[in-house]
Design a protein around this motif. Sequence first.
Motif, PDB file in Angstrom:
ATOM      1  N   ARG A  29       0.789  -1.220  -0.182  1.00  0.00           N
ATOM      2  CA  ARG A  29      -0.065  -0.010  -0.148  1.00  0.00           C
ATOM      3  C   ARG A  29       0.789   1.226   0.114  1.00  0.00           C
ATOM      4  O   ARG A  29       0.655   2.219  -0.779  1.00  0.00           O
ATOM      5  CB  ARG A  29      -0.899  -0.003   1.229  1.00  0.00           C
ATOM      6  N   LEU A  30       1.887   1.367   0.971  1.00  0.00           N
ATOM      7  CA  LEU A  30       2.891   2.402   0.903  1.00  0.00           C
ATOM      8  C   LEU A  30       3.257   2.807  -0.392  1.00  0.00           C
ATOM      9  O   LEU A  30       3.623   3.685  -0.844  1.00  0.00           O
ATOM     10  CB  LEU A  30       4.023   2.038   2.085  1.00  0.00           C
ATOM     11  N   LYS A  31       3.839   1.570  -1.104  1.00  0.00           N
ATOM     12  CA  LYS A  31       4.675   1.652  -2.457  1.00  0.00           C
ATOM     13  C   LYS A  31       3.590   2.191  -3.414  1.00  0.00           C
ATOM     14  O   LYS A  31       3.997   3.052  -4.368  1.00  0.00           O
ATOM     15  CB  LYS A  31       5.002   0.251  -2.909  1.00  0.00           C
ATOM     16  N   LEU A  32       2.379   1.640  -3.404  1.00  0.00           N
ATOM     17  CA  LEU A  32       1.355   2.423  -4.530  1.00  0.00           C
ATOM     18  C   LEU A  32       1.046   3.686  -4.379  1.00  0.00           C
ATOM     19  O   LEU A  32       0.881   4.793  -5.306  1.00  0.00           O
ATOM     20  CB  LEU A  32       0.147   1.301  -4.458  1.00  0.00           C
ATOM     21  N   GLN A  33       0.653   4.056  -2.798  1.00  0.00           N
ATOM     22  CA  GLN A  33       0.434   5.487  -2.628  1.00  0.00           C
ATOM     23  C   GLN A  33       1.719   6.505  -2.938  1.00  0.00           C
ATOM     24  O   GLN A  33       1.472   7.359  -3.477  1.00  0.00           O
ATOM     25  CB  GLN A  33       0.121   5.614  -1.180  1.00  0.00           C
ATOM     26  N   ARG A  34       3.066   5.951  -2.724  1.00  0.00           N
ATOM     27  CA  ARG A  34       4.037   6.575  -3.326  1.00  0.00           C
ATOM     28  C   ARG A  34       4.065   6.896  -4.857  1.00  0.00           C
ATOM     29  O   ARG A  34       4.400   8.083  -5.223  1.00  0.00           O
ATOM     30  CB  ARG A  34       5.464   6.220  -2.720  1.00  0.00           C
TER      31      ARG A  34
END
Length: 90
Positions: A29-34
């Motif tokens: 999720r963090l990677k996709l949000q970034r």
Amino acid sequence: MTDITQNESSNGGFDPAELKRAYAAFKKRLKLQRLDDNSTLGRSPLSGGERGLTAVTPPNQYPQEIWNELARQGKIRSVGQGLYELPRRP
């Protein structure tokens, strides 16, 4: 104390595989949000570097206790208001 009991007590009573899946889901999720935050759609590519998104709301398919346990273990860090980030490396 048996190995299973020791393992469960060190993980706050959670299955280590479930903690691992939750941690992987958080990182995804963090990677996709970034990636979404850093996309050049709607802003000039000449406007500078990354904005610096560091914290996200964890996936809701896991209970809050899982995120609390991962934070206790130091794998993620709470920054308040339900947001978590990866701990900073020295």
